[in-house]
Enzyme design. Structure first.
Site, PDB file in Angstrom:
ATOM      1  N   SER A  31       0.807  -1.222   0.000  1.00  0.00           N
ATOM      2  CA  SER A  31       0.000   0.000   0.000  1.00  0.00           C
ATOM      3  C   SER A  31       0.839   1.270   0.000  1.00  0.00           C
ATOM      4  O   SER A  31       0.380   2.314  -0.465  1.00  0.00           O
ATOM      5  CB  SER A  31      -0.939   0.005   1.212  1.00  0.00           C
ATOM      6  N   GLY A  66      -1.905  -4.307   1.009  1.00  0.00           N
ATOM      7  CA  GLY A  66      -2.036  -5.520   1.807  1.00  0.00           C
ATOM      8  C   GLY A  66      -1.089  -6.626   1.412  1.00  0.00           C
ATOM      9  O   GLY A  66      -1.071  -7.682   2.058  1.00  0.00           O
ATOM     10  N   ASN A  95       3.840  -5.463   5.808  1.00  0.00           N
ATOM     11  CA  ASN A  95       2.672  -6.227   6.252  1.00  0.00           C
ATOM     12  C   ASN A  95       3.063  -7.504   6.981  1.00  0.00           C
ATOM     13  O   ASN A  95       2.371  -7.936   7.910  1.00  0.00           O
ATOM     14  CB  ASN A  95       1.761  -6.542   5.062  1.00  0.00           C
ATOM     15  N   ASP A 176      -4.414   6.707  10.238  1.00  0.00           N
ATOM     16  CA  ASP A 176      -4.081   5.363  10.721  1.00  0.00           C
ATOM     17  C   ASP A 176      -2.664   5.275  11.253  1.00  0.00           C
ATOM     18  O   ASP A 176      -2.293   4.302  11.909  1.00  0.00           O
ATOM     19  CB  ASP A 176      -4.308   4.320   9.623  1.00  0.00           C
ATOM     20  N   HIS A 179       0.180   5.113   6.906  1.00  0.00           N
ATOM     21  CA  HIS A 179       0.278   5.501   5.506  1.00  0.00           C
ATOM     22  C   HIS A 179       0.525   6.998   5.356  1.00  0.00           C
ATOM     23  O   HIS A 179      -0.194   7.801   5.963  1.00  0.00           O
ATOM     24  CB  HIS A 179      -0.999   5.112   4.761  1.00  0.00           C
TER      25      HIS A 179
END
Length: 202
Positions: A31, A66, A95, A176, A179
């Site tokens: 991402s 992801g 991830n 979040d 990012h």
């Protein structure tokens, strides 16, 4: 009419030939390179394409939000066969680390991707990552060390921490906390650029 058709055909052949000879950069990430949460055209990979405009270099982004190193390694052979990159920018692992996955398997998956790229005559730029110590400092330190070790083992270019210039700046991170925002993308590219530009043809 006949001469015009012949001329058009020749131009088409020249265009195809030029495109075939273009130096190709393949971005293989998650991402962070897929422009999660922001318009794709504002992501650092799109900005890279803009920076390289006018040069015979094409940027192909196959990053998936992801994505893990396992998924990336599984997809790699077909994409190498389809795209034939000259340079692979490898940005995976975050991830795996955030999910607490086995670091031995993560290292193996990254090594597989690097070896596949080399087997297909592509250089590799590895973008290293760091993670918070949610699973302990030993895990976090071992996670980051994988990038340093692989770069040394395979003699490939490395940016030790991809998000170094933005990760701790709350104004440049989305809510979040993982990012980067659109306004951070240019800084990310500038951070990668000194190493990346040294690998590109003049």
């Amino acid at each position: 009419m006949c001469k015009a058709l012949i001329f058009s055909f020749i131009l088409s052949l020249l265009a195809i030939s030029a495109n075939a000879q273009a130096y190709t950069v393949l971005v293989w990430g998650d991402s962070l390179s897929a422009a999660y949460g922001i318009p794709v055209e504002q992501g650092w990979v799109a900005l890279l394409g803009e920076r390289l405009a006018g040069r015979n270099i094409q940027v192909v982004n196959r990053s998936i939000s992801g994505e893990t190193t396992y998924g990336g390694s599984a997809r790699m052979p077909q994409s190498l066969a389809d795209i034939h990159p000259d340079l692979l920018i490898l940005e995976l692992g975050a991830n795996d680390g955030l999910r607490g996955l086995d670091l031995g398997l993560m290292r193996q998956n990254l090594a597989t991707i690097i070896q596949l790229a080399h087997d297909n005559d592509a250089e590799v730029l590895l973008l290293g990552m760091k993670i918070p110590p949610n699973y302990g400092h030993t895990y976090a330190d071992s996670f980051h060390a994988i990038y340093l070790d692989l770069a040394a083992q395979y003699h490939i270019a490395l940016v030790p921490f991809f998000l170094e210039t933005v990760a701790l700046n709350h104004d440049l991170m989305q809510r979040d906390g993982f990012h980067p925002t659109a306004s951070a993308q240019a800084e990310i590219l500038d951070h990668v650029w000194p190493v990346l530009s040294s690998l590109l043809p003049n």
